[in-house]
Write a protein that holds these residues in place. Structure first.
Motif, PDB file in Angstrom:
ATOM      1  N   VAL A  26      42.122  14.723 -46.631  1.00 21.69           N
ATOM      2  CA  VAL A  26      42.515  13.537 -46.553  1.00 21.69           C
ATOM      3  C   VAL A  26      43.351  13.446 -45.087  1.00 21.69           C
ATOM      4  CG1 VAL A  26      43.741  11.436 -47.391  1.00 21.69           C
ATOM      5  CG2 VAL A  26      42.846  13.032 -48.919  1.00 21.69           C
ATOM      6  N   ARG A  28      45.475  12.282 -41.919  1.00 21.97           N
ATOM      7  CA  ARG A  28      46.848  12.108 -41.934  1.00 21.97           C
ATOM      8  C   ARG A  28      46.956  10.423 -42.237  1.00 21.97           C
ATOM      9  NH1 ARG A  28      50.945  13.011 -37.058  1.00 21.97           N
ATOM     10  NH2 ARG A  28      52.345  11.362 -37.268  1.00 21.97           N
ATOM     11  N   GLU A  29      46.363   9.832 -41.279  1.00 22.55           N
ATOM     12  CA  GLU A  29      46.349   8.133 -41.223  1.00 22.55           C
ATOM     13  C   GLU A  29      45.834   7.559 -42.439  1.00 22.55           C
ATOM     14  OE1 GLU A  29      44.615   9.997 -39.037  1.00 22.55           O
ATOM     15  OE2 GLU A  29      45.743  10.097 -37.296  1.00 22.55           O
ATOM     16  N   GLU A  30      45.010   8.331 -43.317  1.00 26.57           N
ATOM     17  CA  GLU A  30      44.483   7.488 -44.498  1.00 26.57           C
ATOM     18  C   GLU A  30      45.695   8.018 -45.709  1.00 26.57           C
ATOM     19  OE1 GLU A  30      41.120   8.488 -47.926  1.00 26.57           O
ATOM     20  OE2 GLU A  30      40.587   8.828 -45.723  1.00 26.57           O
ATOM     21  N   ALA A  31      46.104   9.286 -45.370  1.00 30.33           N
ATOM     22  CA  ALA A  31      47.181   9.689 -46.330  1.00 30.33           C
ATOM     23  C   ALA A  31      48.444   8.754 -46.475  1.00 30.33           C
ATOM     24  CB  ALA A  31      47.402  10.980 -46.334  1.00 30.33           C
ATOM     25  N   GLU A  32      48.735   8.278 -45.181  1.00 29.54           N
ATOM     26  CA  GLU A  32      50.019   7.663 -44.814  1.00 29.54           C
ATOM     27  C   GLU A  32      49.693   6.358 -45.162  1.00 29.54           C
ATOM     28  OE1 GLU A  32      50.744   8.138 -40.848  1.00 29.54           O
ATOM     29  OE2 GLU A  32      51.889   9.996 -41.315  1.00 29.54           O
ATOM     30  N   LYS A  33      48.527   5.613 -45.163  1.00 31.95           N
ATOM     31  CA  LYS A  33      48.195   4.411 -45.722  1.00 31.95           C
ATOM     32  C   LYS A  33      48.246   4.435 -46.977  1.00 31.95           C
ATOM     33  CE  LYS A  33      44.635   0.768 -45.375  1.00 31.95           C
ATOM     34  NZ  LYS A  33      43.258   0.411 -45.010  1.00 31.95           N
ATOM     35  N   ARG A  34      47.799   5.461 -47.674  1.00 37.16           N
ATOM     36  CA  ARG A  34      47.659   5.544 -49.463  1.00 37.16           C
ATOM     37  C   ARG A  34      48.965   5.604 -49.968  1.00 37.16           C
ATOM     38  NH1 ARG A  34      42.905   9.773 -50.796  1.00 37.16           N
ATOM     39  NH2 ARG A  34      43.703   9.306 -52.978  1.00 37.16           N
ATOM     40  N   PHE A  54      49.870   9.425 -54.005  1.00 34.74           N
ATOM     41  CA  PHE A  54      48.634   8.634 -53.947  1.00 34.74           C
ATOM     42  C   PHE A  54      48.641   7.636 -55.070  1.00 34.74           C
ATOM     43  CE2 PHE A  54      46.201  11.728 -51.383  1.00 34.74           C
ATOM     44  CZ  PHE A  54      46.978  11.652 -50.140  1.00 34.74           C
ATOM     45  N   GLU A 128      42.772  17.179 -53.368  1.00 29.52           N
ATOM     46  CA  GLU A 128      42.904  16.503 -52.008  1.00 29.52           C
ATOM     47  C   GLU A 128      43.898  17.501 -51.324  1.00 29.52           C
ATOM     48  OE1 GLU A 128      41.837  11.988 -52.411  1.00 29.52           O
ATOM     49  OE2 GLU A 128      43.624  12.471 -53.458  1.00 29.52           O
ATOM     50  N   THR A 130      45.924  17.257 -47.493  1.00 28.16           N
ATOM     51  CA  THR A 130      46.261  16.464 -46.130  1.00 28.16           C
ATOM     52  C   THR A 130      47.154  17.248 -45.407  1.00 28.16           C
ATOM     53  OG1 THR A 130      46.771  14.168 -45.419  1.00 28.16           O
ATOM     54  CG2 THR A 130      48.287  15.111 -47.379  1.00 28.16           C
TER      55      THR A 130
END
Length: 975
Positions: A26, A28-34, A54, A128, A130
């Protein structure tokens, strides 16, 4: 050639290997968004809005695994957030991860087990991984390198370090300690950590960052990161760690968390497989003293009890000492084993077996006396026997096996199975179904190689204090009944008959003589190392006499007597009886470095089962052999490391006042390979010291040609310019120094003293020159420090730290100054660093110190010539002088001018006014160095002041981060 970065050499490779074994990456940007993490928010707002999980995935899996779960979205996460961020909260979370917590089924109005992870059908979980996992709790921020999540729950963190950094793993572990201290919330769900530099791979559990509980993950492909990541981080392995191999237990009334090591998990699996084998019913586990045998037994019992194939079994945990019963019961209860019984009497044990009790029974071997034959003939009865080499001999073993004829028997031993009748009987009883006699083996040599235990060295006291050979041989060593004796009570009965031997050992004159020798040896040899000692007397009366004698040579608080008292004791013995509370306090205090007592006087109690890693020396004045001897001396083989005091225990030490080790082949009736691994003569350390002083030291000593004049110092600075060469010297010197500390004082050292003192002076010069900040009292171990202080003035060593005032005249002064360019460079770098520390609120100086350090590193790595490095440093000073003139013209201090210049460079039109406003904020929150709330308020004021003129949040955040990074970095380094 550029150096490899942490990310290129380690982090990216870990992520690649993880994906190859089933983990989904995942970004980093996607993980932070989630997680709801917004890097643009203030730390205060980040703390409010960021989840550790998440959330959507976790909610989805909870509802999938628990069809009757009907709480509102976010309810479970709210529960998680209320878990206290400490080891107790972490224990609660482990219970949840093991699906042993509950939720309320509103429809059926009852509690149900809450499943967070599917351990049976592992493909149903989401795995997952990240990177750059950022979290801020409003006080501190942390960014973890690599994080593994199962069903949206972070469970494993990996801290990556550059392989080119010295002590990279230690730095990684230090960082993880800081994370625990500053952002403990992360370690509510996170259960495991590793630190790696692509070569080493250290692992442990959260809430236990003590060095002796951090282990190296072993794989047959030594040093290969891919193999280690793919084995340690494999999905089945990680699930096994979480579900089975993390243990919570109380030690000294404090909750501790442990992870079972590879030899322990291997043994647990071997025990379960053997127990469930329909054809074989016996097995022998030999795990050497100090390698965690008790936890191995407990885990094997718990997992066997839960095994479906065991079909509601009865498991007997048989131990050999009363004091272990409570400990065993507490530890089993902490694992959540509900069906647990303590068979505290023969009748209770018989009734439990007769009534077909299903669960775990904790009992002792003597409870089997006179047990009826065939009391229970079920095959799914599993008996795990501690210290099997001594608990099943004779009639008791016969009663046990006749009473439970179809049971499986697994014996555990912490000492090698010996060549005596006892040892042969143990192999015959338990090892008969395995080719080599063992179901699983973890030998002393294995343990020492892994660092689970330390090597032991012995020395023999002067002849006049030793037991006469004939007496020792006739009344103890040659007695057939003394061979293989594994119980200290049996040993005491043999010694009770050794009248002449005891009379000699307890002679009044000899006790005074031994006490004086012990006191002097402790003061000169052990206390300077910082460790503690046991004095082992032949019986309780001897212990009482030793206490009185020792008090004449050491302060009374230095020693305490610990033995079991009884009502018929003499007045002398009763004078040292201890209340249970007092004894517990003594045990606890002894295990702590700076507390009294420093010496415990014992004879039986504490010689088995008592672990105090700070215990280094044993003064042995009690005849022992075979298992009793090995169990006793194993008290001093526990690793100990103290980061604050810079102590790493090198080994354990035994000083023999009996003469047992003069007859080693009789004292330890084990295979010669095992004896050699167990204990070695201190003479070997003397040989090692001699070899190092004759083979390694001369190359360094030859660098000194003029008795440490300035030319010699310049030679040392240039010679050790190479970091690798410096690292090798520091390593060699520290090994030599530790040998000196252990051996000293000793006449053997006299021929080497001059060279050793010179070598120590070289170390003093080199370390002080190349280390940013040296704490003089930590330069050397205590004995070496005294030696160096005594002699160093005679060398006339000039002070190598020549701090130079940084001003307009500095450049000409440096150019005209005579001397070696290397010394000039290092002294300039140190002068710049010192100036930055003195003016810690001037970001220009702090940034300049960073650049100077980079110049030095390039110079040391020979990427820059001496003249180029010197020119670069002089240009830094020149630029700083120009900056100071412009700053004076504006009437700004260093901080205000730095902000002003940064804002101008960023294109802020009203930079002058904004920088003055920011200066006012720093004055208003002047205690920001000490107060986290003030720091937060200050950052907010600075951010708003800039944002009012520069409508670009990303650039504003970058400017603020740069400013505070410099200020906080300098503050941290200056501590």
């Amino acid at each position: 050639m550029p150096k490899p970065t942490e990310h290129k050499t380690v982090q990216a490779r870990i992520l690649k290997y993880a994906q190859e074994i089933g983990w989904t990456f995942v970004p980093r940007e996607e993980a932070e968004k989630r997680r709801g993490f917004d890097p643009g928010l203030s730390p205060k707002d980040q703390a409010k809005g960021t989840s550790l999980f998440f959330d959507d995935l976790l909610d989805k899996k909870v509802r999938q695994f628990n069809p009757h779960y009907s709480e509102a979205p976010g309810a479970l996460l709210g529960t998680f957030r209320h878990i206290h961020p400490d080891i107790y909260g972490n224990r609660d979370f482990v219970k949840m991860l093991r699906n042993r917590s509950t939720y309320y089924d509103h429809e059926e109005k009852r509690e149900r087990d809450l499943a967070l992870i599917d351990y049976q059908n592992q493909k149903k979980n989401v795995y997952e991984v990240t990177e750059e996992f950022a979290f801020h709790n409003g006080h501190y921020g942390t960014r973890e390198d690599v994080v593994f999540l199962i069903n949206g729950i972070p469970v494993l963190v990996i801290e990556c370090k550059n392989a080119t950094k010295d002590e990279a793993i230690a730095l990684g572990v230090d960082q993880l300690r800081r994370y625990h201290h500053e952002t403990p919330e992360l370690f509510v769900p996170e259960q495991l950590f590793t630190a790696t530099d692509a070569i080493g791979f250290a692992y442990g559990v959260s809430w236990n960052t003590v060095r002796r509980n951090i282990f190296n993950w072993k794989h047959e492909e030594v040093g290969k990161l891919e193999a280690k990541v793919k084995s340690f981080c494999s999905i089945p392995q990680l699930l096994a760690f979480i579900r089975d191999y993390i243990v919570f237990a109380e030690k000294d009334e404090e909750l501790q968390k442990y992870i079972l090591r590879q030899h322990q998990t291997g043994a647990v699996e071997a025990v379960i497989n053997r127990a469930l084998d329909t054809k074989r019913k016996r097995g022998l586990i030999w795990h050497t003293q100090g390698s965690g045998k008790t936890f191995t037994m407990i885990k094997a019992a718990e997992m066997l009890f839960r095994a479906q194939k065991a079909d509601k079994p009865t498991i007997l945990l048989m131990i050999d000492r009363n004091e272990l019963e409570d400990q065993m019961l507490r530890n089993l209860a902490s694992l959540g084993v509900g069906t647990l019984e303590h068979a505290s009497s023969i009748s209770k044990l018989n009734n439990l077996l007769k009534d077909d009790f299903r669960g775990i029974i904790v009992t002792m071997i003597h409870k089997f006396r006179d047990m009826p034959a065939n009391i229970n003939t079920r095959p799914n009865i599993y008996i795990l026997i501690d210290e099997a080499h001594r608990t099943t001999g004779g009639d008791l073993g016969n009663y046990l096996m006749a009473g439970l004829p179809n049971a499986s028997y697994i014996g555990f031993t912490g000492t090698p199975v010996d060549k005596t009748a006892y040892g042969k009987g143990t192999v015959k009883t338990f090892g008969c179904e395995d080719d080599k006699g063992y179901l699983h083996k973890y030998s002393i040599a294995d343990s020492i190689e892994d660092g689970t235990t330390l090597p032991l060295y012995y020395n023999i006291a002067p002849n006049e204090m030793l037991v006469p050979h004939e007496t020792l041989d006739k009344e103890f060593l040659s007695l057939a009944e003394a061979e293989g004796v594994a119980d200290i009570e049996e040993l005491n009965k043999i010694l009770d008959r050794a009248v002449n031997l005891k009379n000699f050992l307890k002679g009044k004159k000899r006790i005074q003589q031994v006490a004086k020798y012990v006191a002097e040896h402790y003061r000169q040899n052990v206390e300077p190392l910082g460790y503690k000692a046991f004095l082992v007397g032949v019986d309780r009366e001897a212990c009482a006499h030793y206490k009185k004698a020792l008090d004449k040579f050491l302060p009374p608080e230095y020693s305490e007597v610990v033995y079991t008292g009884n009502n018929n004791d003499s007045k002398l013995l009763k004078s040292f009886h201890l209340e249970p509370k007092k004894e517990r306090q003594i045990r606890k205090s002894f295990a702590k470095l700076e507390q009294f007592p420093k010496i415990l006087i014992v004879t039986e109690k504490l010689l088995t089962g008592f672990d105090a890693p700070v215990l280094y020396a044993m003064y042995l004045d009690k005849p022992m052999r075979d298992h009793t001897l090995l169990q006793a001396i194993a008290r001093v083989n526990r690793p100990y490391e103290n980061e604050q005091a810079e102590m790493v225990k090198p080994h354990g030490f035994v000083l023999d006042f009996v003469g047992i080790f003069d007859k080693l082949e009789k004292a330890l009736a084990f295979d010669s390979d095992e004896i050699n691994a167990v204990i070695k003569d201190l003479k070997l350390l003397k040989i090692l010291f001699k070899n190092k002083m004759t083979e390694k030291a001369p190359a360094y000593l030859e660098l000194i040609e003029r008795n440490f004049d300035d030319k010699d110092v310049d030679t040392l600075v240039e010679h050790f310019r190479d970091p690798e060469r410096r690292k090798e010297f520091f390593k060699e010197y520290k090994e030599i120094e530790m040998l000196y500390e252990i051996i000293s004082p000793d006449l053997f050292l006299r021929p080497y003293l001059d060279d050793y003192t010179t070598l120590s002076a070289i170390f003093h010069v080199v370390r002080k020159q190349y280390t940013k900040q040296v704490y003089v009292d930590r330069d050397f171990q205590k004995k070496t420090n005294e030696l160096v202080q005594e002699h160093i003035s005679s060398y006339g060593i000039k002070e190598v730290d020549e701090f130079i005032e940084l001003n307009a005249e500095t450049i000409e002064l440096i150019k005209n100054k005579k001397g070696d360019g290397s010394t000039k460079i290092i002294n300039l770098v140190k002068s710049i660093a010192k100036k930055a520390e003195e003016q810690s609120d001037d970001p220009f100086l702090i940034a300049m110190a960073e650049r100077a350090k980079a110049i030095q590193e390039n110079f040391e790595n020979r990427q820059t010539s001496t003249s180029d490095a010197l020119d670069a440093l002089l240009k830094e000073i020149e630029a700083n002088e120009a900056r100071k003139k412009k700053q004076a013209e504006k009437g700004f201090d260093g901080l205000t001018y730095f902000v002003y210049q940064s804002l101008k460079d960023a294109g802020v039109a009203n930079a002058d006014a904004v920088s003055r406003k920011i200066k006012e904020a720093f004055v208003q929150f002047s205690n920001w160095h000490k107060s986290e709330s003030s720091l937060r308020e200050l950052r907010q004021e600075v951010t708003f002041a800039i944002f009012a003129e520069l409508d670009d949040l990303e650039r504003v955040t970058s400017l603020v981060d740069d400013l505070f990074r410099l200020l906080e970095k300098n503050r941290a380094e200056g501590k």
